[in-house]
Motif scaffolding. Sequence first.
Motif, PDB file in Angstrom:
ATOM      1  N   GLN A  63       5.289 -12.203 -22.508  1.00  0.00           N
ATOM      2  CA  GLN A  63       4.837 -13.316 -23.350  1.00  0.00           C
ATOM      3  C   GLN A  63       3.526 -13.898 -22.837  1.00  0.00           C
ATOM      4  O   GLN A  63       2.629 -14.222 -23.622  1.00  0.00           O
ATOM      5  N   ARG A  64       3.392 -14.002 -21.524  1.00  0.00           N
ATOM      6  CA  ARG A  64       2.132 -14.509 -20.959  1.00  0.00           C
ATOM      7  C   ARG A  64       0.979 -13.562 -21.269  1.00  0.00           C
ATOM      8  O   ARG A  64      -0.132 -14.007 -21.599  1.00  0.00           O
ATOM      9  N   MET A  65       1.239 -12.256 -21.166  1.00  0.00           N
ATOM     10  CA  MET A  65       0.200 -11.277 -21.498  1.00  0.00           C
ATOM     11  C   MET A  65      -0.220 -11.410 -22.960  1.00  0.00           C
ATOM     12  O   MET A  65      -1.416 -11.390 -23.289  1.00  0.00           O
ATOM     13  N   GLY A  66       0.771 -11.547 -23.836  1.00  0.00           N
ATOM     14  CA  GLY A  66       0.463 -11.677 -25.255  1.00  0.00           C
ATOM     15  C   GLY A  66      -0.377 -12.901 -25.546  1.00  0.00           C
ATOM     16  O   GLY A  66      -1.345 -12.846 -26.319  1.00  0.00           O
ATOM     17  N   SER A  67      -0.040 -14.021 -24.938  1.00  0.00           N
ATOM     18  CA  SER A  67      -0.807 -15.257 -25.150  1.00  0.00           C
ATOM     19  C   SER A  67      -2.236 -15.115 -24.642  1.00  0.00           C
ATOM     20  O   SER A  67      -3.198 -15.556 -25.298  1.00  0.00           O
ATOM     21  N   ALA A  68      -2.395 -14.483 -23.468  1.00  0.00           N
ATOM     22  CA  ALA A  68      -3.743 -14.289 -22.919  1.00  0.00           C
ATOM     23  C   ALA A  68      -4.549 -13.336 -23.798  1.00  0.00           C
ATOM     24  O   ALA A  68      -5.760 -13.524 -23.997  1.00  0.00           O
ATOM     25  N   GLY A  69      -3.884 -12.316 -24.329  1.00  0.00           N
ATOM     26  CA  GLY A  69      -4.572 -11.388 -25.222  1.00  0.00           C
ATOM     27  C   GLY A  69      -5.051 -12.057 -26.489  1.00  0.00           C
ATOM     28  O   GLY A  69      -6.164 -11.800 -26.976  1.00  0.00           O
ATOM     29  N   ARG A  70      -4.237 -12.948 -27.036  1.00  0.00           N
ATOM     30  CA  ARG A  70      -4.627 -13.670 -28.249  1.00  0.00           C
ATOM     31  C   ARG A  70      -5.851 -14.541 -27.980  1.00  0.00           C
ATOM     32  O   ARG A  70      -6.796 -14.564 -28.781  1.00  0.00           O
ATOM     33  N   ASP A  71      -5.872 -15.215 -26.857  1.00  0.00           N
ATOM     34  CA  ASP A  71      -7.036 -16.035 -26.508  1.00  0.00           C
ATOM     35  C   ASP A  71      -8.290 -15.171 -26.388  1.00  0.00           C
ATOM     36  O   ASP A  71      -9.370 -15.557 -26.869  1.00  0.00           O
ATOM     37  N   LEU A  72      -8.146 -14.010 -25.750  1.00  0.00           N
ATOM     38  CA  LEU A  72      -9.297 -13.137 -25.532  1.00  0.00           C
ATOM     39  C   LEU A  72      -9.896 -12.646 -26.840  1.00  0.00           C
ATOM     40  O   LEU A  72     -11.110 -12.737 -27.062  1.00  0.00           O
ATOM     41  N   VAL A  73      -9.055 -12.122 -27.735  1.00  0.00           N
ATOM     42  CA  VAL A  73      -9.613 -11.531 -28.951  1.00  0.00           C
ATOM     43  C   VAL A  73     -10.168 -12.586 -29.895  1.00  0.00           C
ATOM     44  O   VAL A  73     -11.158 -12.338 -30.600  1.00  0.00           O
ATOM     45  N   PHE A  74      -9.575 -13.770 -29.910  1.00  0.00           N
ATOM     46  CA  PHE A  74     -10.128 -14.815 -30.776  1.00  0.00           C
ATOM     47  C   PHE A  74     -11.488 -15.282 -30.285  1.00  0.00           C
ATOM     48  O   PHE A  74     -12.320 -15.745 -31.073  1.00  0.00           O
ATOM     49  N   ASN A  75     -11.731 -15.134 -28.994  1.00  0.00           N
ATOM     50  CA  ASN A  75     -13.030 -15.516 -28.443  1.00  0.00           C
ATOM     51  C   ASN A  75     -14.089 -14.438 -28.628  1.00  0.00           C
ATOM     52  O   ASN A  75     -15.288 -14.735 -28.672  1.00  0.00           O
ATOM     53  N   ARG A  76     -13.660 -13.149 -28.755  1.00  0.00           N
ATOM     54  CA  ARG A  76     -14.640 -12.066 -28.702  1.00  0.00           C
ATOM     55  C   ARG A  76     -14.682 -11.155 -29.919  1.00  0.00           C
ATOM     56  O   ARG A  76     -15.695 -10.508 -30.161  1.00  0.00           O
ATOM     57  N   PHE A  77     -13.576 -11.046 -30.666  1.00  0.00           N
ATOM     58  CA  PHE A  77     -13.497  -9.969 -31.654  1.00  0.00           C
ATOM     59  C   PHE A  77     -13.196 -10.443 -33.075  1.00  0.00           C
ATOM     60  O   PHE A  77     -12.534  -9.752 -33.840  1.00  0.00           O
ATOM     61  N   ASP A  78     -13.705 -11.602 -33.427  1.00  0.00           N
ATOM     62  CA  ASP A  78     -13.531 -12.075 -34.787  1.00  0.00           C
ATOM     63  C   ASP A  78     -14.442 -11.292 -35.732  1.00  0.00           C
ATOM     64  O   ASP A  78     -15.590 -10.974 -35.392  1.00  0.00           O
ATOM     65  N   LEU A  79     -13.945 -10.980 -36.911  1.00  0.00           N
ATOM     66  CA  LEU A  79     -14.696 -10.161 -37.867  1.00  0.00           C
ATOM     67  C   LEU A  79     -16.015 -10.804 -38.272  1.00  0.00           C
ATOM     68  O   LEU A  79     -17.009 -10.095 -38.491  1.00  0.00           O
ATOM     69  N   THR A  80     -16.055 -12.118 -38.384  1.00  0.00           N
ATOM     70  CA  THR A  80     -17.285 -12.788 -38.806  1.00  0.00           C
ATOM     71  C   THR A  80     -18.441 -12.450 -37.864  1.00  0.00           C
ATOM     72  O   THR A  80     -19.583 -12.230 -38.310  1.00  0.00           O
ATOM     73  N   ARG A  81     -18.156 -12.394 -36.574  1.00  0.00           N
ATOM     74  CA  ARG A  81     -19.211 -12.042 -35.608  1.00  0.00           C
ATOM     75  C   ARG A  81     -19.713 -10.623 -35.852  1.00  0.00           C
ATOM     76  O   ARG A  81     -20.919 -10.361 -35.798  1.00  0.00           O
ATOM     77  N   GLN A  82     -18.790  -9.688 -36.091  1.00  0.00           N
ATOM     78  CA  GLN A  82     -19.188  -8.305 -36.330  1.00  0.00           C
ATOM     79  C   GLN A  82     -20.029  -8.185 -37.604  1.00  0.00           C
ATOM     80  O   GLN A  82     -21.066  -7.507 -37.606  1.00  0.00           O
TER      81      GLN A  82
END
Length: 380
Positions: free
Chosen positions: A340-359
């Motif tokens: 669960q901790r890994m999942g939460s950290a992963g969600r934080d990471l991708v929302f900071n770096r991999f949002d479609l609008t940025r791409q």
Amino acid sequence: MKRVSVLFALTQPVRGGVEEVVLALARRLDPSEFRLALAAPAPLLEAFAPDLTGVAIETEAVEAESWRRRDEIARLSKFIARLKPDIVNAHLFRSTAVAAPLARWHGARVVETYHGREGWRRGLLGGSFLPDRLLSRLVDRVIAVSEAARAFLIAGKGYDPRKIVVVPNGRDLSVFRPGAGGQAVRKELGIDRATPLVGVIGRLEEQKGHVYMLEAWPSVLAEFPDARLLLVGDGSLRGALERRAQDLGIAASVRFAGFRSDVPRVLDALDVLALPSLYEGMPLTAIEASAMAKPVVATAVDGTPEVIREGRTGRLVPPRDVVALSRALRSVLRDPAAAQRMGSAGRDLVFNRFDLTRQVDATARVYRETAGVLPQRVAA
């Protein structure tokens, strides 16, 4: 500001990660700034059709993956001549090998999007990158989907680094909401809420490494006898993989679900996403699973470590290493709190770096620069 005309060129008939990138761009690029067209095989256009409803894009069914397909080459050439695009954006080498010369012949500029290594590039001829270096002379700009992809283009293929810009793949993360539909998917599949569920989402092709997942599964079952493995996706290896599951005696615990469009709901049903790929550019599935706060066990290939951080958002293992893959899966299933901790950290990471609008914004800028609408920035 004049509208920039962009023609996407694709050669694979199956809908996968590369195709999803193009679909997302087609849906999100501003039609007041861009006039869009897509040349692709008919089966892919049919698969895209529901998602392109209401999208202003002209399409042409063409299977021009080789210069030996003379009729298809002629069809693509006529399409380019009629459209008169400012830019032809080719994805993957085979598409670039055909589309780039045709684009140049018709006066268009070329943007190549490089998604990572291609499985057919083997042997004396296929494994040589001399054709790539020669072809790169016809390419104005190259979009690399990860830093690893950029590094390989320079060191492996000998591309001019000044042409390359890194634009990481992104997803529309607003649709990835943890808790949205997972239990309904489990009920549909006949899988109990408490049953450990591992999933692999991707085309059933050699690149995705499904066979190594199957070979790792017996040792997972030895520790978690009621666990289930869900394989989502279609491809040419489905029959062979089904037979392999039978041979390994694990068929009863493996579910082949075929292609599904409700990926967020499927991810929500999983305890762990596995990504046993032999190579990847920038894996969309890993981004999506992380957005759903799911831990990911993946092979440490190409751009994957840019999404999955070992011990923080998931586990990384060497490709083709069945023992390491099984060990990592069991460790995650064994410790739900850590998962669960890994999942939460992963969600934080991708929302900071991999949002479609940025791409989309970064890709739009490359198109404008290449078309001469904006001054071009030289890559470092």
